[in-house]
Design a protein around this motif. Structure first.
Motif, short mmCIF file in Angstrom:
data_model
loop_
_atom_site.label_atom_id
_atom_site.label_comp_id
_atom_site.label_asym_id
_atom_site.label_seq_id
_atom_site.Cartn_x
_atom_site.Cartn_y
_atom_site.Cartn_z
N ALA A 1 3.72 -9.30 -4.56
CA ALA A 1 4.66 -8.72 -3.61
C ALA A 1 3.95 -8.33 -2.31
CB ALA A 1 5.35 -7.50 -4.21
N TYR B 1 -0.27 -7.31 -3.56
CA TYR B 1 0.97 -6.58 -3.24
C TYR B 1 0.72 -5.53 -2.17
CZ TYR B 1 -0.12 -2.21 -5.71
OH TYR B 1 -0.67 -1.02 -6.10
N SER B 2 1.80 -5.21 -1.46
CA SER B 2 1.76 -4.14 -0.48
C SER B 2 2.58 -2.99 -1.04
CB SER B 2 2.35 -4.61 0.86
OG SER B 2 1.59 -5.72 1.33
N PRO B 3 1.93 -1.84 -1.30
CA PRO B 3 2.65 -0.73 -1.92
C PRO B 3 3.87 -0.33 -1.09
CG PRO B 3 0.29 -0.29 -1.88
CD PRO B 3 0.52 -1.51 -1.04
N ARG B 4 4.91 0.09 -1.80
CA ARG B 4 6.13 0.50 -1.10
C ARG B 4 5.86 1.70 -0.22
NH1 ARG B 4 9.37 2.42 -5.40
NH2 ARG B 4 7.29 3.07 -6.01
N LEU C 1 4.84 -8.85 0.62
CA LEU C 1 5.81 -8.41 1.64
C LEU C 1 6.58 -7.17 1.17
CD1 LEU C 1 7.28 -11.93 2.62
CD2 LEU C 1 5.34 -10.72 3.66
N GLY C 2 5.97 -6.40 0.29
CA GLY C 2 6.66 -5.24 -0.28
C GLY C 2 6.78 -4.05 0.65
N HIS C 3 6.10 -4.10 1.78
CA HIS C 3 6.18 -3.02 2.79
C HIS C 3 6.58 -3.69 4.11
CE1 HIS C 3 5.05 1.19 3.69
NE2 HIS C 3 4.75 0.74 4.89
N ASP C 4 6.69 -2.94 5.17
CA ASP C 4 7.10 -3.50 6.48
C ASP C 4 6.26 -4.74 6.83
OD1 ASP C 4 8.77 -1.28 6.56
OD2 ASP C 4 7.44 -0.14 7.88
N PHE C 5 6.94 -5.76 7.33
CA PHE C 5 6.23 -7.01 7.62
C PHE C 5 6.88 -7.73 8.80
CE2 PHE C 5 9.35 -10.07 6.01
CZ PHE C 5 10.10 -9.31 5.14
#
Lengths: 254, 254
Positions: free
Chosen positions: B126, B244-247, B128-132
């Motif tokens: 994931a 992954y990018s943490p929420r 793209l799990g944070h702002d992108f």
């Protein structure tokens, strides 16, 4: 025996926008975890089990799903839209990183879906046709100062913006503040698209100029697209306007 | 009699990632316009006509399609991925805005698809799990200085980035320059995902640290995801790592 966990994107809500890959993943899983309105969209067989939970419980839900998969379960975690965009795929990864070593052995897969901004954009033309960004406006997971910094950076660099989680009960003013901030960094006529339930029978899509945009045009299920200086509106007799961002940079806006 | 024009996203190439909505739109159209490898993906009936063209001919293709729709045709313009992301939906809108008044009367619709960055992200976790943000690196349509400005803005504001059109024959050095620029603005260990043909039999997905990323890992069909300072990699025995990018924003990176 270690089982499997698939994180599936159901798309924006119109069943015709859910991929065959997602449908197949749902068909072959046995235990389903998710926010209850997403689980309600599935037509499960009697031997498929629902484990519904409220939103804002993503990490607990991910842990529960992983624990079941670690015991051999065929587990499906569902998200609306795409599971990788502000949704469950990141929560599952977080839970794995901080969880028992055994969870790293679980077969993890992610099935993409149509995310809200793509469905909303399609209903009005091509507002995401040039460089763009996606920002969650929720302050549950990051401080407002970071959101402000990103909004200003995106406006000044010429990115179109898509906002997810624009309003929450806990913080009803974040969208108003974002729009006020953008009015200081973008021209007043930049188009803003409010898209709710895109592609569903209860769809509401509304395009207004930034100067007229207000937070009461959105609720927590709305995805908002804010144009850049280059985004254009094509008026059409008897039809809703088209909103698009030209593929080529036309200059002057930066 | 004015006809109709639907711009359809076929998804990244795996037929199971094409939505039923897209399949239905293809089934009910009569004339098909698009880059020839995308048209090759369709199983058309004998009475459905192909009008294939090369890439970099988007605007001419859009005009030809609109002219046929204006004469009553049931026209379909196809894009790989999502038609609204660096693809044909914006070209059609541009052609309408600059074209004859009659073209504004054509029934235009856009059918979204799984865009490359979502398919690539799904294969690794994931990211793209944070702002992108999504940036086209092609200099066919905008000057390099604008791309540089956006890369720096995105890196400094903490956006994960997805690059489309990373390499072109006309400008083979743009991806090298982008990676060099980002090495001056991001930590050396930020993960970079090179995703080609995601979800297809010839898929190649490779994750490296930014310090080791090089342009020869990509071709024109590669989508590249560059993490932010917060993006993490989870190593797993006998399995590919999860990225992954943490929420939640964990601080310290801005």
């Amino acid at each position: 025996m270690t089982g499997s966990l698939v994180v599936v994107g159901l798309g924006p809500g119109n069943p015709d926008q859910m991929t065959p890959e997602a449908a197949a993943a749902v068909g072959s899983a046995e235990d389903f975890f998710g926010y209850f309105p997403y689980l309600d969209r599935l037509s499960l067989r009697p031997n498929q089990r629902r484990h519904a939970s409220d939103n804002r419980e993503e990490l607990a839900r991910a842990r529960e799903a992983l624990a079941m998969a670690a015991e051999g379960g065929k587990v499906c975690v569902v998200s609306g839209g795409d599971p990788g965009v502000f949704a469950m795929a990141a929560a599952v990864c977080e839970a794995i990183e901080d969880g028992p070593e055994q969870w790293r052995g679980i077969d993890i897969s992610v099935v993409p879906g149509i995310t809200a901004m793509l469905a909303v954009a399609a209903r009005v033309g091509a507002p995401l046709g040039h460089d763009f960004c996606a920002i969650s406006l929720s302050t549950n997971l990051k401080p407002w100062e970071i959101i402000e910094k990103r909004l200003i950076a995106a406006a000044e660099a010429g990115f179109v913006m898509a906002f997810y989680n624009p309003i929450s009960k806990a913080r009803p003013h974040q969208l108003s503040e974002a729009l006020d901030l953008l009015r200081r960094h973008l021209p007043p006529d930049v188009p803003v698209v409010f898209g709710r339930a895109a592609g569903r029978p209860d769809e509401v899509i509304r395009t207004v100029a930034l100067k007229d945009a207000s937070a009461d045009m959105a609720d927590m299920a709305t995805c908002i697209i804010v144009g850049s200086c280059e985004t254009r509106t094509i008026e059409r007799d008897g039809k809703s306007p088209l909103v698009y961002s030209p593929r080529s940079y036309r200059g002057g806006s930066i």
